[in-house]
Design an enzyme around this catalytic site. Structure first.
Site, PDB file in Angstrom:
ATOM      1  N   HIS B  86      21.482  12.703 -65.648  1.00 40.96           N
ATOM      2  CA  HIS B  86      22.134  11.448 -65.301  1.00 40.96           C
ATOM      3  C   HIS B  86      22.696  10.704 -66.501  1.00 40.96           C
ATOM      4  O   HIS B  86      23.124   9.564 -66.378  1.00 40.96           O
ATOM      5  CB  HIS B  86      21.150  10.519 -64.562  1.00 40.96           C
ATOM      6  N   ILE B  93      25.142   5.966 -68.415  1.00 48.52           N
ATOM      7  CA  ILE B  93      23.983   6.317 -67.602  1.00 48.52           C
ATOM      8  C   ILE B  93      24.340   6.122 -66.133  1.00 48.52           C
ATOM      9  O   ILE B  93      24.886   5.080 -65.752  1.00 48.52           O
ATOM     10  CB  ILE B  93      22.770   5.415 -67.942  1.00 48.52           C
ATOM     11  N   CYS B  94      24.022   7.110 -65.331  1.00 50.47           N
ATOM     12  CA  CYS B  94      24.255   7.005 -63.893  1.00 50.47           C
ATOM     13  C   CYS B  94      22.953   6.531 -63.258  1.00 50.47           C
ATOM     14  O   CYS B  94      22.050   7.320 -63.003  1.00 50.47           O
ATOM     15  CB  CYS B  94      24.682   8.358 -63.340  1.00 50.47           C
ATOM     16  N   LEU B  95      22.845   5.223 -63.074  1.00 49.79           N
ATOM     17  CA  LEU B  95      21.602   4.652 -62.546  1.00 49.79           C
ATOM     18  C   LEU B  95      22.003   3.500 -61.628  1.00 49.79           C
ATOM     19  O   LEU B  95      22.682   2.568 -62.065  1.00 49.79           O
ATOM     20  CB  LEU B  95      20.739   4.156 -63.719  1.00 49.79           C
ATOM     21  N   TRP B 147      30.357   5.006 -59.409  1.00 52.29           N
ATOM     22  CA  TRP B 147      29.378   6.083 -59.522  1.00 52.29           C
ATOM     23  C   TRP B 147      29.151   6.739 -58.183  1.00 52.29           C
ATOM     24  O   TRP B 147      29.116   6.094 -57.150  1.00 52.29           O
ATOM     25  CB  TRP B 147      28.040   5.540 -60.053  1.00 52.29           C
TER      26      TRP B 147
END
Lengths: 317, 154
Positions: B86, B93-95, B147
């Site tokens: 991620h 950051i893919c959060l 995202w």
């Protein structure tokens, strides 16, 4: 001038008003006679002769206490009510000859008293009359403050005509007191079904001949009022001594300089327990809904902490 | 001193508590943050017993004056960007809590904890499947990215 200031300082300490006034008087007459322009230039802290006489008369009457502020132009008088039970402070500002205003007073709706007064005597007369009309109002508020744990206002005074009474961590009772000493706009802050049902079924039996505290105890079946912060301090918990004020889950502050009120238990979820400022929560819910102002001023959405449904009205009522 | 804005007041409080009681393996550069409250550098250590044990990472937090109503912009910076499904090689950051699922009840501390736990639960060190394409085409600000969350497992 310096001599006079020194004289004022001396008399302030000794509380000897008569000699202070005499000093003032002599000085003023001399200046007035010799140079009128000088008085204009230093008039910021000076007053006229009539006003001095006025002060003198009030002090000599002995009925009220007179105290001086930073200059002779700001005066505090302390007047008792008819029964001599309570004393009320009135801050008077001298604006110009025969022009006095009330700068601050711990009474409700003090805007009522906003006008120009010709003399201290006028001020005292008007305020005394108002104070004696408010006797029941003072009685009821004092009674509430004595028996209940007050969440808001933080420092309750007679200026605030409402009280928020602690019921439990998630529920407060809001009561306003009219100048006649009657309860109005009684409602719960927080969403407890238990307290809510009691209020629903009991509100119609409210008896205005009884005192407000008694009515509340009857409606909610209270033997005594729950007390906030009653958890006793355990030993070794010294670092956390003074009970920390409730902070808002959004801004992390307790009192805001630019918005009134303290954080409230607005989330309906009984296990959430986070408090928010109405203004903070409203702002967030409106932002989530695309910044469009909601219908009827009531925003809904999810609690930022527990994600359960939550509603929040713009106005605190 | 000039009056603080609501976002500055909150950031100041967060900074104080993060310096006083930081989560394990997390340290904030207090001097830098107190000079400029809108830009924080947070040092993070890989948790012992996980794939990132012994590694050191640096996170950058950028705040707008709408914080906490607006989420912070959080990226890994420096020369060690964690290799994680991620985390893109440019530090993005893919959060979900950093964009769609942001809530003002979250804080720098809770974001740090989420990132620590995201790293700790990783089973295989690899870049996201679309890494090279994303890094070439993305906006500098990760919050501008729409995202698409690949999975919820880590």
């Amino acid at each position: 001038m310096e001599e006079l200031i020194e004289a004022i300082h001396l008399t302030e300490q000794s509380q000897d008003y008569t000699s202070l006034l005499e000093n003032m008087n002599t000085y003023l007459s001399a200046v007035l006679e010799s140079n009128k322009r000088l008085t204009d230039s230093v008039s910021i802290s000076l007053v006229d002769k009539d006003f001095l006489q006025d002060i003198k008369d009030v002090v000599n009457s002995g009925a009220v206490g007179v105290y001086f502020g930073q200059s002779l132009r700001s005066i505090k008088v302390v007047i008792p009510d008819d029964f001599g039970l309570r004393y009320h402070e009135i801050f008077i500002q001298y604006e110009a000859p025969k022009k006095l205003i009330i700068r601050n007073v711990h009474l409700p709706n003090s805007s009522k008293l906003n006008s120009e007064y010709r003399s201290i005597h006028d001020v005292i007369e008007t305020c005394s009359k108002y104070i004696n009309e408010l006797t029941r109002y003072f009685d009821e508020l004092e009674h509430i403050d004595q028996f209940c744990s007050i969440m808001e206002p933080v420092n309750p005074s007679f200026k605030d005509d409402f009280r928020r009474i602690f019921f439990d961590d998630r529920t407060w009772l809001h009561v306003e007191v009219t100048p006649e000493g009657l309860a109005s706009n009684v409602h719960l802050v927080g969403h407890s079904t238990y307290w809510h049902n009691k209020l629903q079924s009991g509100l119609l039996t409210w008896d205005h001949d009884k005192r407000i505290v008694e009515n509340i105890m009857d409606i909610f079946d209270l033997g005594m009022f729950p007390q906030a912060n009653s958890q006793s301090k355990t030993e070794g918990d010294v670092e956390k001594q003074t009970e920390e004020p409730l902070v808002c889950g959004i801004c992390l502050c307790s009192e805001l300089p630019d918005a009134p009120g303290i954080p409230q238990p607005l989330c309906q979820n009984a296990i959430c327990g986070v408090h928010y400022h109405r203004s903070c929560l409203y702002q967030w819910l409106v932002a989530c809904a695309g910044s469009r102002p909601p219908a009827f001023g009531v925003a809904n959405g999810t609690c930022p902490t527990c994600l359960q449904p939550i509603i929040c009205s713009e106005k605190d009522n | 001193m000039a009056a603080m804005s609501p976002s500055e007041r909150r950031l100041q409080k967060e900074l104080m508590s993060l310096m006083k009681e930081p989560p394990p393996g997390v340290t904030v550069d207090g001097d830098q943050a107190s000079q400029n409250l809108t830009l924080w550098t947070v040092h993070m250590e890989g948790v012992p017993g996980t794939l990132y044990e012994g590694e050191k990472f640096v996170l950058q937090f950028k705040f707008t004056n709408k914080y906490p109503f607006d989420s912070p912009e959080v990226t890994f910076i420096g020369n060690n960007i964690p290799v994680h499904p991620h985390v893109y090689s440019n530090g993005h950051i893919c959060l979900s809590i950093l964009t769609d699922d942001w809530s003002p009840a979250l804080s720098v501390q809770s974001v740090c904890l989420s990132i620590v736990s995201m790293l700790s639960s990783c089973k295989e060190k690899k870049r996201p499947p679309d890494n090279s394409f994303y890094v070439k085409t993305c906006n500098k600000n990760p919050k501008k990215t729409k995202w698409w969350y690949h999975d919820d497992s880590v």
